[in-house]
Design an enzyme around this catalytic site. Structure first.
Site: not given
Ligand code: FCB
Length: 464
Positions: A94, A138, A183, A311, A313, A376
């Protein structure tokens, strides 16, 4: 070549069989990057300036004044980078396209030298049996469009749809999966509310205009690309997995509902259901007249999509706290407090809680029903190449994916963030997310233990 995102990776009508620690046949394994974070060569071959070139040069905005001028020098080293992906056994990659390489001033003449770069990159990937997955935006908006208001200006949405068609005309014969935006929450709220990201504006009115024009840009591009023959279209969001700190407390539940509205429903409802949620219209109306949402816009935004990129985290926990000021990146959240991370965190100070990913995927499936792709997921650690903490993070989150699949979630693939260490926006080069280490002095790439581990996961299509 292995199955693509496009193909029915799973059983008809639903999620495929995951057995034990194995993923369904055809599950797509990839890695992700983004143009400004890796390419460098910001003034080469006719590229125009982007809002990140400007922002990174603004004193005090980015850690140690770091810029993406060189980054990973991927613009020159893409061949060796693709060879490295092939060595790792990636089925998909990607990447994002830098709009200012394609139309340096946003709307004017097309820059063929910029197009040619992505043409060469695509051929290089396909030559190695790696499926390209293109993100059209992006975060590197042409600066000239920002000078005219950026995403607060409706014209930017129209310009995006034109640019999207230029890209499709060039790569549409080879690229099957296209996502519009990465995002939009970050573009709108970090770019226009807290100002922590480019263009660094702090204005709630511009924030909500940006939300709308980003969504409109997506809808216009999806319609245009679908008309041009695109097979698989989608968008990537960073949905919040937001929970009330005390689920038995009604005020905490209300706090979570508002944050869910601002971070999730304000995007997902128009995208999938064709209308902004009423409570979010009310919230926006506190700041601005909603005349920028024109008749027909919501229908335009809700063009059918084939895949929703997620995405993920870290989760969020919120509670009611009378008198608390609104969070800088969340207009309208007066009286709401975010709990600081609990337990182990990554170098970003982001809480690690894999089970939150399972909950999020199940909720997205239940409420929105679009096939999902993790576009992500990953962790920042400065552990060098012996990065056992990253392996643990990834292993935990992949198990969370398996849990979701076994509960019926239609999850088609997983892209680790990131292929290699790169420019982490306002954190500059200080935060390292790569499964491959980059020495920024020599540009040497060195696979970390997590890269070897991920190769094994891909080869066995599963965990141990
Ligand atoms: C996301 C972004 C990516 C990267 C990660 C850690 O928010 O899409 O570009 O910075 O975080």
């Amino acid at each position: 070549m292995t199955a693509t995102v496009t193909s029915e990776a799973t059983e008809p009508g639903g999620a495929g069989e995951a057995s034990g620690l194995r993923f369904p046949d055809g599950f797509v394994w990839g890695a992700a990057t983004a143009s400004y974070q890796i390419e460098g060569a910001t003034t080469e071959d006719g590229r125009g300036p982007s809002i990140w070139d400007t922002f990174s040069r603004t004193p005090g905005k980015v850690y140690a004044g770091h810029t993406g001028d060189v980054a990973c020098d991927h613009y020159h080293r893409y061949r060796e980078d693709v060879a490295m992906m092939a060595d790792l056994g990636l089925a998909a990659y990607r990447f994002s396209v830098a709009w200012p390489r394609i139309r340096p001033d946003g709307t004017g003449p097309v820059n063929t030298r910029g197009l040619d770069f992505y043409d060469r990159l695509t051929d290089e990937l396909l030559g190695k049996g790696i499926e390209p997955l293109v993100t059209l935006y992006h975060w590197d908006l042409p600066q000239t469009l920002q000078d005219r208001g950026g995403w607060a200006n409706r014209e930017t949405a129209l310009a995006f749809a034109e640019y999207a068609q230029v890209m499709y005309a060039k790569l549409g014969d080879r690229v099957q999966t296209w996502t519009t935006l990465n995002e939009p929450w970050c573009s709108a709220y970090l770019g226009y509310a807290s100002g922590r990201h480019a263009p660094g504006i702090t204005d709630p009115v511009a924030t909500f205009r940006a939300v709308h024009h980003l969504l409109l840009a997506h809808g216009l591009a999806v319609e245009a690309l679908r008309g041009a023959g695109a097979r698989t279209l989608g968008i990537t969001l960073n949905p919040s997995e937001v929970q009330p700190l005390d689920p038995s407390n009604a005020a905490d539940r209300e706090a979570a509902r508002i944050v869910d509205g601002l971070n999730n429903r304000i995007f997902l409802d128009p995208l999938v259901k064709g209308a902004y949620p009423e409570d979010m219209r009310t919230l926006m109306s506190r700041f601005t007249d909603l005349g920028f949402i024109q008749d027909g816009d919501e229908k335009q935004i809700s063009q059918p999509i084939d895949v929703l990129g997620v995405n993920f985290y870290s989760p969020a926990y919120v509670s009611a706290k009378p008198g608390a000021p609104a969070a800088p990146d969340a207009p309208g959240t007066e009286g709401i407090e975010w709990r600081p991370p609990v337990g182990p965190v990554t170098d970003m100070n982001w809480q690690i809680e894999p089970a939150a990913l399972t909950r999020l995927l199940e909720r997205l499936q239940a409420d929105y029903g679009v096939p999902l792709l993790i576009t992500e997921n990953g962790a920042a650690y400065s552990d060098g190449v012996h990065d056992s903490r990253r392996i643990e993070y990834l292993d935990g989150h992949l198990k969370a994916c398996l849990d979701a699949i076994s509960h019926g979630v239609d999850l088609r693939g997983y892209f680790v963030w990131s292929l290699m260490d790169n420019y982490e926006w306002a954190e500059g080069y200080a935060k390292r997310f790569g499964i491959v280490q980059v020495d920024y002095t020599t540009q040497e790439r060195m696979p970390k233990d997590s890269a070897r581990w991920y190769s094994d996961v891909i080869r066995r299509n599963g965990l141990e």
